[in-house]
Design an enzyme around this catalytic site. Structure first.
Site, PDB file in Angstrom:
ATOM      1  CD  GLU A 195     -29.840  45.649  -0.519  1.00 27.58           C
ATOM      2  OE1 GLU A 195     -29.707  45.660   0.729  1.00 27.58           O
ATOM      3  OE2 GLU A 195     -28.923  45.942  -1.297  1.00 27.58           O
ATOM      4  CG  HIS A 264     -21.277  39.594  -5.170  1.00 29.87           C
ATOM      5  ND1 HIS A 264     -20.759  39.476  -3.912  1.00 29.87           N
ATOM      6  CD2 HIS A 264     -21.644  40.885  -5.300  1.00 29.87           C
ATOM      7  CE1 HIS A 264     -20.787  40.664  -3.308  1.00 29.87           C
ATOM      8  NE2 HIS A 264     -21.330  41.533  -4.126  1.00 29.87           N
TER       9      HIS A 264
HETATM   10  C1  LIG Z   1     -26.794  43.860   0.430  1.00 29.25           C
HETATM   11  C2  LIG Z   1     -25.970  44.462  -0.638  1.00 29.25           C
HETATM   12  N1  LIG Z   1     -26.505  45.432  -1.409  1.00 29.25           N
HETATM   13  C3  LIG Z   1     -25.779  45.989  -2.405  1.00 29.25           C
HETATM   14  C4  LIG Z   1     -24.492  45.590  -2.635  1.00 29.25           C
HETATM   15  C5  LIG Z   1     -23.683  46.216  -3.756  1.00 29.25           C
HETATM   16  N2  LIG Z   1     -22.690  47.123  -3.194  1.00 29.25           N
HETATM   17  C6  LIG Z   1     -21.449  46.712  -2.939  1.00 29.25           C
HETATM   18  S1  LIG Z   1     -20.551  47.865  -2.199  1.00 29.25           S
HETATM   19  C7  LIG Z   1     -21.799  48.975  -2.219  1.00 29.25           C
HETATM   20  C8  LIG Z   1     -21.574  50.330  -1.642  1.00 29.25           C
HETATM   21  C9  LIG Z   1     -21.274  50.296  -0.192  1.00 29.25           C
HETATM   22  O1  LIG Z   1     -20.845  51.529   0.256  1.00 29.25           O
HETATM   23  P1  LIG Z   1     -20.209  51.753   1.672  1.00 29.25           P
HETATM   24  O2  LIG Z   1     -20.918  50.945   2.685  1.00 29.25           O
HETATM   25  O3  LIG Z   1     -20.145  53.206   1.888  1.00 29.25           O
HETATM   26  O4  LIG Z   1     -18.739  51.146   1.577  1.00 29.25           O
HETATM   27  P2  LIG Z   1     -17.532  51.581   0.638  1.00 29.25           P
HETATM   28  O5  LIG Z   1     -17.666  50.820  -0.627  1.00 29.25           O
HETATM   29  O6  LIG Z   1     -17.600  53.041   0.457  1.00 29.25           O
HETATM   30  O7  LIG Z   1     -16.302  51.140   1.359  1.00 29.25           O
HETATM   31  C10 LIG Z   1     -22.920  48.420  -2.813  1.00 29.25           C
HETATM   32  C11 LIG Z   1     -24.186  49.113  -3.014  1.00 29.25           C
HETATM   33  C12 LIG Z   1     -23.980  44.545  -1.824  1.00 29.25           C
HETATM   34  N3  LIG Z   1     -22.750  44.067  -1.996  1.00 29.25           N
HETATM   35  N4  LIG Z   1     -24.726  44.024  -0.836  1.00 29.25           N
END
Ligand SMILES: Cc1ncc(C[n+]2csc(CCOP(=O)(O)OP(=O)(O)O)c2C)c(N)n1
Ligand SMILES: [Mg+2]
Lengths: 462, 336
Positions: A195, A264
């Protein structure tokens, strides 16, 4: 310029010693030649010649203490200049040597151009008149936002959308549905989860003349990027003396969703509404979502556009006109009444509207105002209303301290003090992080009964 | 492409686990699997709200790493896909499940939810909802270890998506600069929500992400608990001996959607079923246990029954335990 002035070694220096002249009257000097040495109790500095010419007069003898910054210390005549010019020039500079750079504390700050508070710098136009018999189309807030972006992107190729999952996934909340298909991957850009980086990148692109729409998956994640929003986008025009604009829209769902817990579920309305240089828009209805998002995209200012996940699926009637653009900075009077003014925005309007229905049924003539824009705030509409009703109840999901309700209370206290029949009263989210448990979450959020109770209190009904 | 290690499972040089270790790993992973399946069902029944990120498919990562750590002494921290971490670290399944349902007996009294659970006792620091934030926090836990000189290590887990957040690199730099005992575990399950690694990362080999900071890294078959255990032992030893941070990229896979609502359009059904059929972490251990006669079909069935009982008990507790008292709304905002 032939007159050499006493320079300042630091922003706080007011006077210094002219310790030594390195030239004599009659010497020829070139740019970069050292003319004199000056010193203060902290430092010494060499005074260089900027132009070429002949030293005509050393006004201040060497060894003089307490020479005021900006006082003429020497006259250097350029080629073809005659002594008279120099005299004239030094005469012109006269006021300077008696007026140090310091700002006197008696100076007054000029008033903001217009409006009740310095923030209300624009007198917003009213909503455009709709053609008679215009067709009204029922759609969700989600569709309205989607249409607004699509229409504007068709109009102007400099507009692009970027954010997490906006393209191939069609948007985490489906606001960007089909935009990738229509506009392609150059204009609908999936970003990594970065972000702070992509917000800054988009602001930079805006400096260069593009018109980014940045979707934050939710505003909670924009906290990673808040520095770029405030320090880079909001302040740029001012810092650049009006040169560099940042036409950019930051948008996404704000406030509590459902059962997603403390990190959230947060309402950033008050946070961003605090910041000069930003416009902050928070629509409730589908029509306002469309008209205000179009206006936001067209604005040359950075805009924080606060949507609400729970409202995405709610429907409303949107006029079917070619270009439905609403004025930023104008509140909407949702219902006229004379007993009490309720002011809210975004999701708060849901509680306020339901409370109003019940109150009206019980005989209370409520005036309900939807702010729609939080900055600039349409304080005029609120004050006029309170002058009529004598009572103010504000409704918001955010925390009480420093909230939108707190601001509105100050606004009516200053602007309608003599008309108030009861203290301005706030209905807000509770002063706690959002709990996860279903029962606690319900308690943490404002509700219809609390709005009714507040209205009963200010109207002294029980 | 960064998937080689997965294809390498049957190769030589695979470290052996003892009988006790194989059985323990099987038990831990099975508990996670059955617990998560139950959580998924309870979500479907409306007993769990909001987001619920299941760990199914990734069990070998946290199981191997935790086996290699000093349980209860070394600190661990992760994101929101955290149920498995807590179960392996020894937190009470009843408390975890009751937190998922938002009840007073939950690990955070029902106030945190699926994404926010912690345990000082077990040195588990969450349970963090902001993607990437746990990496700086975990680095801070390592800072505290070094500051106190208590010879503990901090283990931070984060996803392939999280690996692109700026604060990850700010943390890497400080960790190396001050030689902090930090182990970074990238759980590369190929997707951050619906975005594949290839669509989000300029350098998709996360084990190399520390190179410019001087931090060593390895790519590990994250579906094979022998490999995750073995690599974690090396990394933890490196950190504990004062040599500073270490990165392990665990090549793993999540079988379920990102959270409970997931359009599942970003990958093929085939891809998921191939991973399940050919690389399932639990199945791999099970086969070895049977081959090496560490156990029999019957003994494993008994274990299965025992695990199911634990999960059922947790689910029953989580549905019968009351919601937190209303007064809890106003507690725990400030420390005494
Ligand atoms: C700063 C932030 N940006 C966006 C999100 C929304 N979000 C939650 S999980 C996720 C994907 C994360 O993927 P990854 O790091 O690969 O972990 P996984 O879910 O695959 O375990 C996103 C975009 C968030 N929680 N925090
Ligand atoms: Mg991932």
């Amino acid at each position: 310029m032939p007159t050499i002035l006493m320079p300042a070694l630091s922003p706080t220096m007011e006077e210094g010693k002219l310790s030594k002249w390195l030239v004599k009257e009659g010497d020829t000097v070139k740019p970069g030649d050292v003319l004199a040495e000056i010193e203060t109790d902290k430092a010494t500095m060499e005074v260089e010649s900027v132009d070429s010419g002949v030293v005509q007069k050393l006004i201040v003898p060497e060894g003089t203490e307490g020479v005021k910054v900006n006082a003429p210390i020497a006259l250097v005549l350029g080629e073809g200049e005659v002594p008279g010019d120099a005299e004239a020039n030094s005469a012109q500079l006269k006021p300077v040597d008696v007026a140090p750079v310091k700002v006197e504390s008696t100076d007054t700050v000029p008033a903001a151009p217009a409006g009740v508070t310095p923030v209300a710098i624009l007198e917003a136009a009213s909503d455009p008149d709709l053609p008679a018999g215009v067709e009204m189309v029922e759609m969700t807030v989600r569709q309205a936002l989607n249409e607004a972006m699509a229409e504007e992107m068709r109009r102007d190729k400099d507009i692009f959308l970027m954010g997490e999952e906006v393209a191939e996934y069609q948007g985490a909340y489906k606001i960007s549905q089909n935009l990738l298909q229509e506009f392609g991957p150059e204009r609908v850009v999936d970003t990594p989860i970065t972000e702070h980086g992509f917000a800054g990148l988009a602001v930079g692109a805006a400096f260069a003349g593009l018109r980014p729409i940045v979707e934050f998956m939710t505003w909670n994640f924009a906290m990673q990027a808040i520095d770029q929003i405030i320090n880079s986008a909001a302040k740029q025009l001012y810092m650049s003396g009006g040169q560099v604009t940042a036409p950019i829209v930051f948008r996404g769902p704000n406030g509590a969703a459902a059962r997603v817990g403390a990190q959230h579920s947060q309402d950033y309305s008050a946070w961003y509404s605090h910041v000069p240089g930003l416009y902050v828009v928070a629509p409730y209805s589908a029509a306002d979502a469309k008209g205000l998002l179009k206006a936001a995209i067209r604005s040359n200012n950075p805009i924080v556009f606060l949507e609400n996940e729970i409202l995405y699926g709610s429907t409303g009637l949107v006029p079917k006109v070619d270009d439905y653009v609403l004025p930023i900075g104008k509140a909407r009077i949702a219902r006229q009444g004379k007993d009490v003014t309720i002011v809210s925005f975004s999701m708060g309007m849901r509680y306020a509207t339901q409370a109003t229905e019940k109150l009206v049924a019980a005989g209370v003539d409520v005036e309900l105002i939807d702010l729609r824009t939080l900055r600039p705030m349409d304080t005029k509409t609120v004050i006029e209303s309170v002058k009529k009703t004598g009572r103010l109840v504000t409704v918001e999901e955010g925390w009480p301290q420093g909230g939108i309700g707190a601001e509105l209370s100050a606004v009516v206290t200053a602007g309608a003090f003599d008309y108030l029949d009861a203290p301005p009263t706030r209905v807000t989210g509770k002063d706690v992080p959002m709990p996860y448990a279903a029962n606690l979450e319900k308690l943490a959020l404002p509700n219809v009964d609390e709005v009714i109770a507040a209205v009963n209190a200010v109207t002294y009904r029980s | 492409m960064a998937r080689k290690a997965v294809a390498k499972t049957a190769k030589s040089n695979v470290p052996e686990l003892s009988k006790e270790q194989e059985l323990a790993a099987y038990r831990e992973m099975l508990l996670i699997r059955r617990f998560e399946e139950k959580a998924g069902q309870m979500y479907g029944m409306g007993l769990i709200g909001g987001f619920c990120h299941l760990y199914i498919g990734q069990e070998a990562v946290v199981t191997g790493v935790t086996m290699a750590s000093q349980k209860g002494k070394d600190a661990q921290i992760t994101g929101y896909r955290d149920h498995g971490h807590m179960l392996v670290m020894g937190l009470d399944p009843k408390g975890v499940m009751a937190e998922l349902t938002g009840r007073q007996g939950g690990l955070s009294k029902g106030k945190g939810g699926s994404m926010h659970m912690f345990s000082n006792e077990h040195r588990f620091y969450g349970g963090n909802g902001i993607v990437g934030a746990q990496v700086s926090l975990g680095t801070g836990l390592a800072f505290a270890s070094k500051y106190r000189g208590d010879n503990t290590v901090s283990i931070s887990y984060f996803g392939d998506g999280a690996a692109n957040q700026g604060q990850v690199y700010e943390s890497f730099n400080m960790a190396k600069l001050w030689n902090l005992p930090a182990v970074y575990i990238v759980e590369n399950n190929r997707y951050g929500m619906g975005t594949s690694v290839e669509r989000a990362s300029g350098q998709p080999d996360f084990s190399k992400r520390g190179i410019s900071f001087g931090i060593e890294g390895e790519q590990v078959d994250g579906m094979d608990v022998r490999m995750t255990y073995d690599a974690a032992k090396r990394a933890i030893e490196h950190a504990r001996s004062g040599k500073g941070p270490y990165i392990l990229e665990m090549l793993t896979y999540r079988y379920r959607g990102h959270s409970m609502s997931d359009p599942a359009k970003y990958r093929s059904k085939d891809e998921v079923s191939t991973m399940r059929a050919e690389h399932d972490p639990i199945e791999q251990v099970k086969q070895r246990i049977l081959e090496k006669r560490y156990g029999t079909e019957e003994s494993l069935k008994e274990l299965e029954t025992e695990i199911r009982a634990i999960v059922t008990e947790a689910a029953d507790f989580a549905t019968s335990d009351p919601e937190p008292a209303a007064s809890e709304l106003w507690t725990d905002i400030y420390a005494a």
